[in-house]
Motif scaffolding. Structure first.
Motif, PDB file in Angstrom:
ATOM      1  N   MET A  11       0.848  -1.181   0.000  1.00  0.00           N
ATOM      2  CA  MET A  11       0.000   0.000   0.000  1.00  0.00           C
ATOM      3  C   MET A  11       0.891   1.240   0.000  1.00  0.00           C
ATOM      4  O   MET A  11       1.949   1.256   0.607  1.00  0.00           O
ATOM      5  CB  MET A  11      -0.895  -0.002   1.238  1.00  0.00           C
ATOM      6  CG  MET A  11      -1.874   1.139   1.213  1.00  0.00           C
ATOM      7  SD  MET A  11      -3.226   0.960   2.368  1.00  0.00           S
ATOM      8  CE  MET A  11      -2.443   1.339   3.881  1.00  0.00           C
ATOM      9  N   TYR A  12       0.456   2.306  -0.670  1.00  0.00           N
ATOM     10  CA  TYR A  12       1.251   3.518  -0.783  1.00  0.00           C
ATOM     11  C   TYR A  12       0.866   4.510   0.322  1.00  0.00           C
ATOM     12  O   TYR A  12      -0.193   4.435   0.918  1.00  0.00           O
ATOM     13  CB  TYR A  12       1.052   4.163  -2.158  1.00  0.00           C
ATOM     14  CG  TYR A  12      -0.395   4.446  -2.486  1.00  0.00           C
ATOM     15  CD1 TYR A  12      -0.928   5.687  -2.214  1.00  0.00           C
ATOM     16  CD2 TYR A  12      -1.216   3.473  -3.058  1.00  0.00           C
ATOM     17  CE1 TYR A  12      -2.253   5.958  -2.497  1.00  0.00           C
ATOM     18  CE2 TYR A  12      -2.531   3.729  -3.341  1.00  0.00           C
ATOM     19  CZ  TYR A  12      -3.050   4.984  -3.059  1.00  0.00           C
ATOM     20  OH  TYR A  12      -4.353   5.256  -3.322  1.00  0.00           O
ATOM     21  N   LEU A  13       1.762   5.472   0.574  1.00  0.00           N
ATOM     22  CA  LEU A  13       1.561   6.460   1.637  1.00  0.00           C
ATOM     23  C   LEU A  13       0.680   7.590   1.144  1.00  0.00           C
ATOM     24  O   LEU A  13       0.953   8.204   0.122  1.00  0.00           O
ATOM     25  CB  LEU A  13       2.929   7.001   2.079  1.00  0.00           C
ATOM     26  CG  LEU A  13       2.907   8.020   3.198  1.00  0.00           C
ATOM     27  CD1 LEU A  13       2.392   7.364   4.475  1.00  0.00           C
ATOM     28  CD2 LEU A  13       4.294   8.571   3.430  1.00  0.00           C
ATOM     29  N   LYS A  14      -0.386   7.858   1.855  1.00  0.00           N
ATOM     30  CA  LYS A  14      -1.265   8.978   1.518  1.00  0.00           C
ATOM     31  C   LYS A  14      -0.928  10.152   2.420  1.00  0.00           C
ATOM     32  O   LYS A  14      -0.482   9.980   3.545  1.00  0.00           O
ATOM     33  CB  LYS A  14      -2.727   8.593   1.708  1.00  0.00           C
ATOM     34  CG  LYS A  14      -3.232   7.645   0.666  1.00  0.00           C
ATOM     35  CD  LYS A  14      -4.732   7.579   0.793  1.00  0.00           C
ATOM     36  CE  LYS A  14      -5.317   6.756  -0.302  1.00  0.00           C
ATOM     37  NZ  LYS A  14      -5.467   7.458  -1.536  1.00  0.00           N
ATOM     38  N   ASN A  15      -1.162  11.358   1.940  1.00  0.00           N
ATOM     39  CA  ASN A  15      -0.899  12.555   2.729  1.00  0.00           C
ATOM     40  C   ASN A  15      -2.061  12.915   3.637  1.00  0.00           C
ATOM     41  O   ASN A  15      -1.894  13.626   4.605  1.00  0.00           O
ATOM     42  CB  ASN A  15      -0.601  13.747   1.817  1.00  0.00           C
ATOM     43  CG  ASN A  15       0.722  13.585   1.123  1.00  0.00           C
ATOM     44  OD1 ASN A  15       1.614  12.964   1.674  1.00  0.00           O
ATOM     45  ND2 ASN A  15       0.843  14.127  -0.060  1.00  0.00           N
ATOM     46  N   ASN A  16      -3.235  12.450   3.335  1.00  0.00           N
ATOM     47  CA  ASN A  16      -4.411  12.806   4.093  1.00  0.00           C
ATOM     48  C   ASN A  16      -4.780  11.657   5.021  1.00  0.00           C
ATOM     49  O   ASN A  16      -5.165  10.575   4.571  1.00  0.00           O
ATOM     50  CB  ASN A  16      -5.560  13.121   3.120  1.00  0.00           C
ATOM     51  CG  ASN A  16      -6.773  13.651   3.818  1.00  0.00           C
ATOM     52  OD1 ASN A  16      -6.995  13.415   4.992  1.00  0.00           O
ATOM     53  ND2 ASN A  16      -7.581  14.362   3.060  1.00  0.00           N
ATOM     54  N   ALA A  17      -4.710  11.876   6.326  1.00  0.00           N
ATOM     55  CA  ALA A  17      -4.967  10.822   7.302  1.00  0.00           C
ATOM     56  C   ALA A  17      -6.409  10.329   7.227  1.00  0.00           C
ATOM     57  O   ALA A  17      -6.671   9.133   7.372  1.00  0.00           O
ATOM     58  CB  ALA A  17      -4.652  11.318   8.705  1.00  0.00           C
ATOM     59  N   THR A  18      -7.357  11.223   7.003  1.00  0.00           N
ATOM     60  CA  THR A  18      -8.761  10.822   6.929  1.00  0.00           C
ATOM     61  C   THR A  18      -8.999   9.874   5.766  1.00  0.00           C
ATOM     62  O   THR A  18      -9.661   8.840   5.913  1.00  0.00           O
ATOM     63  CB  THR A  18      -9.660  12.067   6.778  1.00  0.00           C
ATOM     64  OG1 THR A  18      -9.358  12.978   7.829  1.00  0.00           O
ATOM     65  CG2 THR A  18     -11.121  11.704   6.847  1.00  0.00           C
ATOM     66  N   THR A  19      -8.449  10.213   4.615  1.00  0.00           N
ATOM     67  CA  THR A  19      -8.617   9.363   3.435  1.00  0.00           C
ATOM     68  C   THR A  19      -7.979   7.995   3.669  1.00  0.00           C
ATOM     69  O   THR A  19      -8.574   6.962   3.343  1.00  0.00           O
ATOM     70  CB  THR A  19      -7.976  10.031   2.203  1.00  0.00           C
ATOM     71  OG1 THR A  19      -8.504  11.332   2.062  1.00  0.00           O
ATOM     72  CG2 THR A  19      -8.229   9.231   0.945  1.00  0.00           C
ATOM     73  N   LEU A  20      -6.805   7.993   4.246  1.00  0.00           N
ATOM     74  CA  LEU A  20      -6.116   6.740   4.527  1.00  0.00           C
ATOM     75  C   LEU A  20      -6.912   5.896   5.512  1.00  0.00           C
ATOM     76  O   LEU A  20      -7.085   4.691   5.331  1.00  0.00           O
ATOM     77  CB  LEU A  20      -4.712   7.020   5.060  1.00  0.00           C
ATOM     78  CG  LEU A  20      -3.877   5.800   5.440  1.00  0.00           C
ATOM     79  CD1 LEU A  20      -3.652   4.910   4.223  1.00  0.00           C
ATOM     80  CD2 LEU A  20      -2.552   6.238   6.033  1.00  0.00           C
TER      81      LEU A  20
END
Length: 175
Positions: free
Chosen positions: A1-10
């Motif tokens: 899985m890739y790193l997202k910048n938005n914690a809510t989306t992740l």
């Protein structure tokens, strides 16, 4: 899985995959991960100021700016020489009006015709007599303007229901 910048989306994505943890755990993990990532630091940059903040930055005395701000202003003046010329003219106008300097208004207005604010100069030329008067007369309308602003504020608080008598009763002291 890739790193997202938005914690809510992740977090939402993880929940849809069966994750049962709370949002705070994901946010904390993402924050520590981003802080440790050298790529993130390389991508981050200062957001340039806009509007009034930019105008204040450009018009502030260069000797009082922080190193990064000085560099930012220098780069902008190098990229757009006309901006530097305009800023210099505005400082001279400001010096004339605020400090009542000895600059010749007519020569200053002529110099303004070669700046980015050249469209302002004809209006200033029309008001040259008033500008000269403001430089030699110490009288000011500030107290009157203050009272007008106060009256407008009182009227606005009355939601348009203020006729003259009611406004008068609120403004004048009871004798």
């Amino acid at each position: 899985m890739y790193l997202k910048n938005n914690a809510t989306t992740l977090w939402r994505e993880l929940v849809s995959l069966g994750f049962t943890g709370k949002y705070g755990i994901v946010r904390k993990w993402l924050t520590t991960r981003q802080a440790a990532s050298p790529q993130q630091h390389a991508r981050r940059h200062a957001v340039p100021p806009l509007g009034q903040k930019l105008a204040r930055l450009l018009l502030t005395d260069p000797g009082t700016l922080a190193d990064q701000q000085t560099l930012f202003v220098r780069e902008h003046f190098a990229a757009e020489p006309q901006l530097g010329k305009t800023t210099s003219w505005v400082r001279r106008m400001q010096n004339l009006l605020c400090r009542k300097s000895e600059d010749n208004l007519r020569l200053l207005l002529e110099a303004g015709k070669d700046t980015l604010l050249s469209r302002l100069v004809p209006a200033l030329e029309r008001d040259a007599a008033a500008i000269r008067a403001s430089l030699v007369i110490s009288w000011t309308t500030s107290p009157v303007e203050r009272q007008i602003s106060r009256l407008k504020m009182i009227k606005r608080t009355m939601f348009g229901g203020a006729d003259f008598e009611l406004l008068r009763a609120r403004v004048l002291p009871i004798s």
